[in-house]
Scaffold this active site. Sequence first.
Site, PDB file in Angstrom:
ATOM      1  N   GLU A 297       0.886  -1.165   0.000  1.00  0.00           N
ATOM      2  CA  GLU A 297       0.000   0.000   0.000  1.00  0.00           C
ATOM      3  C   GLU A 297       0.920   1.209   0.000  1.00  0.00           C
ATOM      4  O   GLU A 297       1.454   1.596   1.029  1.00  0.00           O
ATOM      5  CB  GLU A 297      -0.888  -0.013   1.254  1.00  0.00           C
ATOM      6  CG  GLU A 297      -1.789  -1.236   1.370  1.00  0.00           C
ATOM      7  CD  GLU A 297      -2.897  -1.276   0.324  1.00  0.00           C
ATOM      8  OE1 GLU A 297      -3.170  -0.230  -0.291  1.00  0.00           O
ATOM      9  OE2 GLU A 297      -3.469  -2.359   0.114  1.00  0.00           O
TER      10      GLU A 297
ATOM     11  N   CYS B  36      -2.044   8.964   2.390  1.00  0.00           N
ATOM     12  CA  CYS B  36      -1.701   8.570   1.025  1.00  0.00           C
ATOM     13  C   CYS B  36      -2.826   8.934   0.076  1.00  0.00           C
ATOM     14  O   CYS B  36      -2.604   9.067  -1.113  1.00  0.00           O
ATOM     15  CB  CYS B  36      -1.344   7.089   0.955  1.00  0.00           C
ATOM     16  SG  CYS B  36      -2.436   6.061   1.893  1.00  0.00           S
TER      17      CYS B  36
END
Lengths: 650, 474
Positions: A361, A395
Amino acid sequence: MASKYLDKTSLRGLEKVGNVLIPGNQHYPKFSHLRTLRNIDRIIGELPSADLTDLALFLKVLAWTPSLFIKALFWLITKKDLFPDFLAGPLRLMDIGLKGIIYTLYYSNTSQTENILKSMEYCAETPSYEGSPMQTNTAAMTPDEGNLESGSIDLDKIFEKAKNAGSQIGKLTIRERLAPLIELKELVLERQEELIDIIQKETNKSRSDALFSEIFPIVDTLHWMEVEAENILKDKKVKTPIVLMGKTSYIYHQGLGVVLVISPWNYPLFQALVPIAHALICGNAVIYKPSEFTPLKGAVESLLNDAGVSSDLVQVIYGGGKLGSDLIEKRPDKIFFTGSVGTGKKIMQQAGKHLIPVELELGGKDPMIVFEDANIQRSVKGAAWGAMTNAGQSCTSVERLYVHEDIYENFKSELIVEVGKIKQLIDTNGNSDIGHMTNSQQAKKVRALVLDAVAKGAKALTNEYWIESPKSELEIPAIVLEGVTSEMEIWDCEIFGPILPIFKFSSEIDVINRANDSSFGLSASVWTADKTRATRVTKSLETGNVSVNNVMLTEGNPYLPFGGVKNSGIGRYKGAHGLLSFCNIKSVLFDGNSSKVEANWYPYTTEKYHLFDNLMQALFKGGIMGLIKFAFYGLKLEMLSGKLGKKGRA
Amino acid sequence: MGHAGAAHPIYDAIIVGSGVSGSYVAYELCKKGLNCLLLEAGQNLNKHTYPRTEMDGNANLYWSGGIEFNKNASIGFLRPKVVGGGSIVNQALLDRFDDIALDSWREKSSINFLNRTELDPFYDLAEAELAIEEIPEKYRNGNANIFKEGFDKNEYKWAPLKRAQKDCKYDRGNDCIECLNGCRLDSKQSMPVTVLKKALSGELPGKLTIVSDFEVGTVSHGTSDKKIVGFYKNGDVETFKAKIVVLGAGSMGNTKILTQSDFGKKLKSIGHHFYTHPQYMVLARYDKKINAHKGPLQSLKSDDLNFRQNGFKLENVFAGPVAISMLLPQWGDNHSKIMNDITKLACIEVAVRDTNPGKISINRSGKIIVDKVLNGEDKLRRSKGLKAIENIFNSTGAVEIIEGQLPIGLHLMGGCGIGTDGKSSVFNPEFELHDQKGIYAADSSIFPNAPGINPSLTIMALSIKCAEQITASM
């Protein structure tokens, strides 16, 4: 509350005794309120099995005994010396046994909600371990300061422990695995304020950021697991086609073994507990390495410990990149990494050597696309939050804001006002929008990116003062940046700070091309009143997640998987797909134990070849005739195979 | 760690139990070039992994989940189960035996070397392996000060304790009560930081291997070697072989192993003559803070000839909240009220030099049954001790005196006594099993009776002497 040794009734009996022995007063909670019964296995796990059986039975009796009688029993015990020895002995054992368990649970100070010893003003310390009262987990690796690098940690031992624990949890039912996770959910709710204190201290985020984006999604995800996990992970019977008549097929979802979880510093508690919970529910042991910037030392151990997760099952190991690399060398069965693209690449390269499956990720540079028909007020507020939440250290922060030219000026002026209102403070009461940057390394990087952009012609529309004279290194205010071009470093580099570049676009095609012109592909948002357009644009975007008329919201639904494409990562977690990614999805086919010889086994003969050809043609032609022909050839083929099986090729 | 099926070498010596005796014997034999295997039923922990709470300490460092009892549950026994044994969980008190103790041992065992002149060289050797300190006066805590004040007021004699410790960081606020679950500073001179460390260093001529989490079941004499059969925590059975075996599993452990190995038929005295120095903790509540849990846990002891002659001694002690809570006779709200005053409690214990021998036996399912009660003489000794404690507390302004509910046996001694006579003892003066060459013991199980003095140092001295006998006979 779950125990390997005592059932619910026995535990209820124990709780009842506890409340008689410790009824609580103005200084102390009563026994059951301390909720330390969850530690029961730590006490009775080492008891001889005969004693354990007696105890369980006795507690069951007590569960059905009115408290008044239990009180009478303890009163009787105080007079035990008046009894003959054959009665006094058992009374004494009962007395010591029950008090031993209750007082051990209560006064060992394992509850984190109530520090009983502190209320008693009892404090005993060993100098090198002073500090966090959280560090109560027994065998967890909590090396002291001088012992952080992997050289002094016995990684082989850690992996041996993890492997054993992994095979243990693999044998549990999903419901059994779920029990401590439900407990964990309750604990997080219970200890929320204390946890936010710890998170705030290490991340500098605002209190509300910690509540909304760490505590809430943890609880939400665990709740989702409670409701859905069993359904997703149970053994599933699947269809078996007619050619395989008489056989049954299943899919088993089993653990992979040892999962290495390496977490980032932006959401340290969420990024610890959620992957750990995923791995556990699927039947894996976990080795968890937090970011060295936000280790939350002891917090994860203490939560899991209180939830009844053994310290072998989830081992928390502190250290930097070298430790991460050493851990991979020990060949975990899966690596779950959240963090930067650079580190992600290194991890995959190293994992590739050993063919360890990875889930990455990584970063993002998420576009937000606002069409001319979007509600301006809503999309302005959405942009401010989407770009600035957690001081931009997400993110999936909005890092590129594309606004249609028709509404650009209007949108821009409202955005400047909105961003100008953002309150920045590491608060204590929830009354602040964003906090400071978590670490100086990232703060320096953000500043360099902005200064470079400004030097090359970009313009800060908000908090311009910061360009010339920042208040402090970590306090970066929310900045809207106009005029960013491809000459600037900030163009395709993940910013990870409270900086929002804003762009003008003229057409749908134009904006899709520009949104996709990035090495990242994590998520995006599309703002428009036209649902058809929204769907069309969504399908054209090269990202793993898209929110329409909202921002960063796919993460908000635990039923949805999460993950990116391109440089934003590999794999999905959360949702059913996420659970399955922590599983060995095992295909199983059962056949009977008969003397039957299968048609596709040897010997092959010309006759068999033709029969099989006819059978296949009939099967896939369909229709009633096809079915009849299939049955005919099938029967013939069976008979032939049986004959050939016995007598062999002529 | 070896597992079932793996091939093992034939060791020169297998030592069962890694407590004070096993560790000293292993070290001494390694010094002489023997390859040794040390088997331990407990876990191999270190300062990073010792338990942090009383809960985990009790469950992980002792047999049977924390405590065991005699038949009528009137005495609790604490039997350590961890690499290092008692040296991990004790308060590291080191005292040489006096003539009173050794004279009675000689009388009981007819063994002549049990005298100070002959044992002193071994005491010297034992002490040389450890750092020994007295607690400086300025660090004594409130509990020690009451002890001293009460002794002075009643004209009892006291002395500072000699403790095996080094650099306990009192200046930095270390509270030794924490080290009851294993010292996290490596200050306590436990076996793993002293002799075991040296034995494992690789610098000695002999090699030491430690296998933990392995419980020994039986020892038998094979064709030429001794055979040890036992099992790992997960149930896997394993056999180890050696030229000789040294049993250091303590009174209960050695009795169990020897009984299960069928030595009981010949050696009728196995399990007999078990003593335990029953200890009675007495608490006193003051109207001021005592903070008995802060700083050094134990600083002083009684050093009174009158006490000694009357068969008891007093110790300056305290315990963690769980242990204190169990001592209190109250329950319910009254109990909580006293617990709330835990920092105002002082504590002194009387340890009785018990005269009534107990008996350890093993029932059919392998459970250890201990028959041990106090006789009239023992009760008299206890009440004299309790009276002295009462005097001390009363003369120092105690508001309330609370007699602890649960006597504890921490010194588990005898059961496999040493002596010249094979009928009344189990091991001979060469520390070898009567009638069976090559099986030795030098731990507290060989004590002929209760010495009335903390046994650690004497176990060390006897173990060194035993190792000397072994190498001499090889």
